[in-house]
Design an enzyme around this catalytic site. Structure first.
Site, PDB file in Angstrom:
ATOM      1  N   GLY A   1       9.082   7.161  -1.729  1.00  0.00           N
ATOM      2  CA  GLY A   1      10.001   8.407  -1.145  1.00  0.00           C
ATOM      3  C   GLY A   1      10.299   9.345  -2.046  1.00  0.00           C
ATOM      4  O   GLY A   1      10.278  10.958  -0.862  1.00  0.00           O
ATOM      5  N   GLU A   2       9.769   9.396  -2.897  1.00  0.00           N
ATOM      6  CA  GLU A   2      10.375  10.796  -3.383  1.00  0.00           C
ATOM      7  C   GLU A   2       8.508  11.699  -3.295  1.00  0.00           C
ATOM      8  O   GLU A   2       8.554  12.840  -3.053  1.00  0.00           O
ATOM      9  CB  GLU A   2      10.483  10.868  -4.968  1.00  0.00           C
ATOM     10  CG  GLU A   2      11.524   9.535  -5.822  1.00  0.00           C
ATOM     11  CD  GLU A   2      12.628  10.024  -4.514  1.00  0.00           C
ATOM     12  OE1 GLU A   2      13.671  11.284  -4.582  1.00  0.00           O
ATOM     13  OE2 GLU A   2      13.685   8.496  -4.348  1.00  0.00           O
TER      14      GLU A   2
ATOM     15  N   LYS B   1       4.432   1.259  -6.666  1.00  0.00           N
ATOM     16  CA  LYS B   1       4.644   2.652  -7.548  1.00  0.00           C
ATOM     17  C   LYS B   1       5.210   3.204  -6.902  1.00  0.00           C
ATOM     18  O   LYS B   1       6.176   4.494  -7.210  1.00  0.00           O
ATOM     19  CB  LYS B   1       3.207   3.281  -7.978  1.00  0.00           C
ATOM     20  CG  LYS B   1       2.567   2.707  -8.064  1.00  0.00           C
ATOM     21  CD  LYS B   1       1.175   3.384  -9.998  1.00  0.00           C
ATOM     22  CE  LYS B   1       0.630   4.049  -8.961  1.00  0.00           C
ATOM     23  NZ  LYS B   1      -0.217   5.570 -10.075  1.00  0.00           N
TER      24      LYS B   1
ATOM     25  N   ASN C   1       3.518  -1.980   3.642  1.00  0.00           N
ATOM     26  CA  ASN C   1       3.837  -2.115   5.595  1.00  0.00           C
ATOM     27  C   ASN C   1       3.232  -0.204   5.293  1.00  0.00           C
ATOM     28  O   ASN C   1       3.629   0.280   5.534  1.00  0.00           O
ATOM     29  CB  ASN C   1       4.985  -2.718   5.328  1.00  0.00           C
ATOM     30  CG  ASN C   1       4.727  -1.835   7.291  1.00  0.00           C
ATOM     31  OD1 ASN C   1       4.111  -1.574   7.789  1.00  0.00           O
ATOM     32  ND2 ASN C   1       5.763  -3.105   7.596  1.00  0.00           N
ATOM     33  N   PRO C   2       1.865  -0.030   5.738  1.00  0.00           N
ATOM     34  CA  PRO C   2       1.133   1.205   6.125  1.00  0.00           C
ATOM     35  C   PRO C   2       1.571   2.016   7.412  1.00  0.00           C
ATOM     36  O   PRO C   2       2.304   2.526   7.014  1.00  0.00           O
ATOM     37  CB  PRO C   2      -0.035   0.994   6.393  1.00  0.00           C
ATOM     38  CG  PRO C   2      -0.064  -0.872   7.153  1.00  0.00           C
ATOM     39  CD  PRO C   2       0.532  -1.349   5.732  1.00  0.00           C
TER      40      PRO C   2
END
Ligand code: FES
Ligand code: FES
Lengths: 742, 203
Positions: free
Chosen positions: A706-707, A703, A633-634
């Site tokens: 969040g990080e 892939k 979801n862009p």
């Protein structure tokens, strides 16, 4: 199957709940008859509790109990170690002994009829201590540096080496050898940790802030010696966490203990100040990076030595030096990781754990090298772009770092940059442009999910997952809708209950890879079951059809190649009575995992404007370009990225928890004194994604995001600060004073 | 707050933070209280309950409440009235999560004593949706991705209403300045600014 749902910018399905105040977070689940517990935290850094004047406060209005190590029950604390717990050491056993190991350790809880009564009594409770001098400074020579005993990830070994890095650096014609420091940071999510505990006989319900519900369930069951099924954890919404709620901290045990003691539901919310004591932090680190290179800018040797702080009772490890193994091509690489054990509480993973800190050192050093060589920093990275993961001797499943640099530099306007430091100005302001690489592993952990196809045409999907803000509710709805061929409005995705099918922790950027793949599997299984029902149903037009000749499209089952409308789930379920219920699980194929090195990559660009007279640093523009496989979801992905960049601005310029060396007290344990970015600090932020297809990572080709969204921002800013001022700052956060002495 | 007295370094009798506030703001506080309450607060706080009765209109509903004079508006909303939409992020007046409108003005309800606001009109996030229709600012927050975890959102929206009403939403820069009392740790700031600007334009 409609191919359009994954990749669509669907607005948040839980948006309405969040803007109306109806989204309920842990502390919002007030229970009938509930009492309030407040923790009393130790005010010494090391020692023993000698006396607690409980009787004095027991007489105060509304007090139901004062619980200390003296009257607390001895809890079983059965062995329990989750992947998220340090591999070596043992968690704090709360109120089980008189020892004080660190400043802020819980030494008592007060339970009262109202929050104010409980707070008041907790404030009044006199505790006397026998005090010893704690050691809380990792730079102190007396702080013992130890070799960590276990690896948390395959790569996080204490020492790794290929070739002869020390020899290569020593002989290199061009060398960099510097030390980099990063302050302790606290996650400081907006929602404080909170637990409401209610017992019903020997069954316990916890409305508790958690990024890892099934582990909280298992851990509390172990602490109280209960079967896991006696404990239920409920957490439909998390008010931000960034890693702090991955572990189950002492307050959860305290809430349950207090509730049992007073035989009433008990609500316990940590104060903001207490959020600096027992709920983890990004550890302070000191790192040495030494680079050797040819005059043409080929790396000949890389040394990366890192040291992180941990507590005396647990060895917290993070991936501090991991990135150095695979980021660039170099025959001689040596990494080392050590821990300094201190009289403080145990650190914990914080967004981009290890990698964000490690990459600050490595990417600062690469930038330093670029100036020394007189080579454009991006060109330097291009000259050292590896063909394979040279540490593991494996191909990357996908790697788009150079595409990220191209896409990002164009959007950012890197071409405008004049190479010389202090050469760009806007009026009297110094302008600087910096870039840095970002990377994070593409993890995947076993997960499961359940799909229920109902007679009204709705599909219910459940997993014990969490949504701390990235939009799990929405993106999982999209995944389920995609694989069921239904419009998203017909999918109800539920998370936040430990009783739902098991998932891994909500962290490590693996939620979509893990839970999403499980949901896909469950959807496919539900379709298979529905098809079997359709062909077994005598009244069905598909009766006795061969399942192999049927196909699903847009939520309808029909004979392959036939133009009929086919049967919807609703048709099938309505005719056969009971809902279709299917479970699915997924994990990474170990053979594929063995064959490929799997990571996300990105390039981050920052522009800063610095007042040469007073040294104020403003970030003006950040562009991040990422290769993260498929973007589900862009809209959500961009938010997550810009949010990560803002976290990176905090890391670069603001955030640090300062401990008083006398007693380990965090002196700025306050929302106004622990600086973090506010609205006015926010520059123009742009997140871009390169088209990347990774067929190996997982069936969804994602892939994780969040990080990596935070990793890379701090060094890009630090590199821009150097470009603006000619002053290299090697410690975070960067202060006004650092650039004033330029 | 649960700070142990020994770290407050207060001489003499121990006061909670709220009591300390009450003392420093003493003149105002006492003047605002009915006489019988004044008498009650002067007796020993350790043994006597000092509860007082007041009325408060919350989202148009009048409540007659018995409050402890130390209770904040935030705690009254969340714990007494079970209106948990308003959030406690810090209880230190430093994050804005607890923002509500009191008599039309945005305030941090964690540092506002309920006892000082007898008769006040309070508006919280729960009162914005009318007959199932979202307020334009609520709509704009969803549309512009003005949120991630959603925990700061009620405070942001109430603060946004105040910001617009004050006439401080003239430009994105102005909104950034006047919304800087509301921290969003998720970093949804760009969306928050867009949402406030959009709603300011619509109203
Ligand atoms: S809770 Fe009131 S300002 Fe933070
Ligand atoms: S949306 Fe999470 S703190 Fe603002």
């Amino acid at each position: 199957m409609s191919a359009s749902l994954i990749g669509r910018p669907l607005a948040r399905v839980d948006g309405r709940a969040k803007v109306t105040g109806t989204a309920r977070y842990a502390a919002d689940f007030n229970q009938p008859g509930q009492l309030y517990a407040v923790i009393v935290s130790a005010t010494v850094g090391l020692g023993r509790v000698m006396d607690v004047a409980a009787a004095e406060v027991e007489r105060m209005p509304g007090i139901a109990a004062v619980i200390t190590h003296r009257n607390a029950p001895k809890l079983p604390y059965l062995p329990h170690r989750a992947v998220i717990d340090p591999a070596v050491g043992e968690r704090l056993h709360v109120l089980q002994e008189d020892n004080v190991r660190f400043y802020g350790q819980p030494v008592a809880i007060v339970v009262a009829d109202t929050l104010d009564h409980a707070e008041r009594a907790a404030t009044a409770l006199r505790v006397t201590y026998e005090t010893r001098q704690p050691l809380v400074d990792p730079a102190d020579r007396r702080a013992e540096k130890i070799v960590p005993e276990a690896a948390t990830r395959a790569r996080a070994l204490a020492d790794r080496s290929r070739g002869d890095a020390d020899g290569a650096v020593a002989q290199a014609p061009v060398r960099i050898d510097e030390t980099y420091d990063i302050a302790r940071e606290n996650h400081n999510p907006m929602e404080p940790h909170a637990t409401i505990a209610a017992w019903n006989g020997d069954r316990l319900t916890l409305w508790s802030k958690s990024q890892y519900l099934v582990n909280e369930q298992a851990e509390i069951a172990a602490v109280f010696g209960l079967p896991a099924e006696n404990v239920e954890v409920i957490c439909p919404f998390i008010g931000g966490a960034f890693g702090t709620s991955l572990r189950t901290w002492p307050h959860v045990t305290l809430a349950a203990l207090a509730a049992r003691h007073v035989a009433r539901p008990v609500k316990l919310v940590l104060t903001r100040k207490q959020m600096f004591f027992t709920t983890g932090h990004r550890p302070r680190t000191r790192q040495r990076v030494a680079l050797g290179a040819t005059p043409e800018g080929r790396l000949t040797g890389v040394i990366h030595e890192g040291m992180g702080e941990t507590s005396r009772y647990e060895q917290f490890m993070e991936a501090l030096t991991n990135v150095t193994d695979y980021l660039y091509s170099c025959p001689n690489v040596r990494t080392q990781y050590r821990l300094a054990q201190l009289d403080t509480s145990t650190p914990n993973h914080m967004r981009g754990p290890g990698d964000a800190s490690g990459i600050f050192a490595l990417e600062s050093a690469m930038d330093e090298l670029s100036y020394k060589l007189g080579i454009d920093p991006i060109e330097l990275r291009r000259r050292n772009e590896p063909q394979i993961d040279e540490a593991e001797n494996k191909p990357f499943s996908s790697r788009s770092l150079m595409q990220c640099y191209e896409l990002g530099s164009e959007r950012f306007g890197w071409a405008r940059r004049t190479p010389k430091p202090r050469s760009m100005r806007d009026g009297r302001l110094l302008i600087g442009m910096g870039a840095a690489t970002a990377t994070y592993p593409a993890f995947h952990a076993p997960a499961s999910a359940r799909v229920r196809l109902l007679a009204d045409g709705l599909a219910e999907v459940e997993a014990a997952a969490s949504d701390m803000g990235p939009g799990t509710y929405t993106s999982m709805t999209q995944v389920a809708a995609e694989f069921l061929g239904l419009p998203p409005e017909q999918v109800r995705f539920r998370l936040g209950r430990s009783a739902y099918p098991q998932t891994p922790s909500h962290g490590g950027s693996w939620t979509m890879a893990s839970v999403g793949s499980a949901i896909r599997a469950a959807c496919l299984e539900a379709q298979a079951q529905a098809a079997r029902r359709a062909v077994a149903d005598t009244r069905s037009p598909l009766f006795e059809a061969s399942v192999g000749n049927l196909e699903w499209s847009a939520g309808h089952l029909r004979r392959r190649g036939e133009a009929s409308t086919g049967l919807s789930y609703q048709d099938i379920v309505a005719r056969t009575g009971a809902p279709v219920e299917a479970e699915g699980s997924a994990q990474r194929d170990p053979e594929v995992a063995e064959r490929y090195s799997m990571h996300s990559f990105g390039a981050v660009f920052a522009e800063v404007a610095i007042d040469p007279d007073v040294g104020t640093i403003r970030v003006r523009h950040i562009v991040g370009a990422y290769g993260i496989g498929r973007v589900v979801n862009p809209l959500l992905a961009r938010s997550q990225c810009t949010g990560g960049m803002i976290g990176g601005i905090g890391m670069a310029l603001m955030e640090r928890t300062v401990l008083d060396l006398r007693d380990g007290r965090p002196v700025n344990a306050h929302m106004a004194d622990y600086l973090m970015p506010v609205n006015l600090d926010i520059p123009k932020l742009e997140a871009l994604f390169v088209d990347e297809v990774d067929p190996h990572v997982n069936p969804l080709g994602v892939k994780g995001l969040g990080e990596i969204a935070l990793v890379g921002t701090a060094p890009a800013i630090a590199n821009a600060v150097f470009h603006a001022t000619g002053k290299r700052v090697r410690s975070l956060p960067i202060h006004i004073e650092d650039v004033l002495t330029a | 707050m649960a700070e142990n007295p020994s770290e407050l370094h207060l001489p003499g009798p121990i006061m909670s933070r709220r009591e300390a506030l009450q003392v420093t703001a003493g003149a105002v506080t006492l003047a605002a209280l009915p006489p019988e309450t004044v008498a009650a607060t002067s007796s020993s706080p350790a043994v006597v309950k000092n509860d007082m009765t007041l009325t408060m209109t919350v989202n148009g509903r009048i409540h007659t409440l018995t409050v402890d004079p130390r209770q904040s508006v935030l705690d009254v909303l969340r714990e007494t009235l079970d209106l948990t939409g308003t959030k406690k992020g810090c209880n230190q007046g430093a994050c804005g999560a607890c923002t509500v409108l009191v008599d039309g003005k945005r305030i941090v309800s964690c540092l506002t004593l309920a006892a000082m606001h007898g008769g006040a009109q309070i508006e919280t996030i729960e009162g914005l949706e009318k007959d199932g229709v979202l307020h334009p600012l609520q709509e704009a927050f969803v549309e512009h991705e003005g949120l991630q975890c959603g925990f700061c959102t009620p405070g942001q929206i109430m603060s946004g209403l105040g910001c617009i009403a004050e006439g401080h939403a003239g430009s994105p820069q102005e909104i950034q300045f006047w919304m800087s009392g509301n921290i969003c740790r998720c970093g949804a700031y760009p969306g928050i600014v867009a949402a406030v600007a959009d709603a300011a334009g619509r109203t």
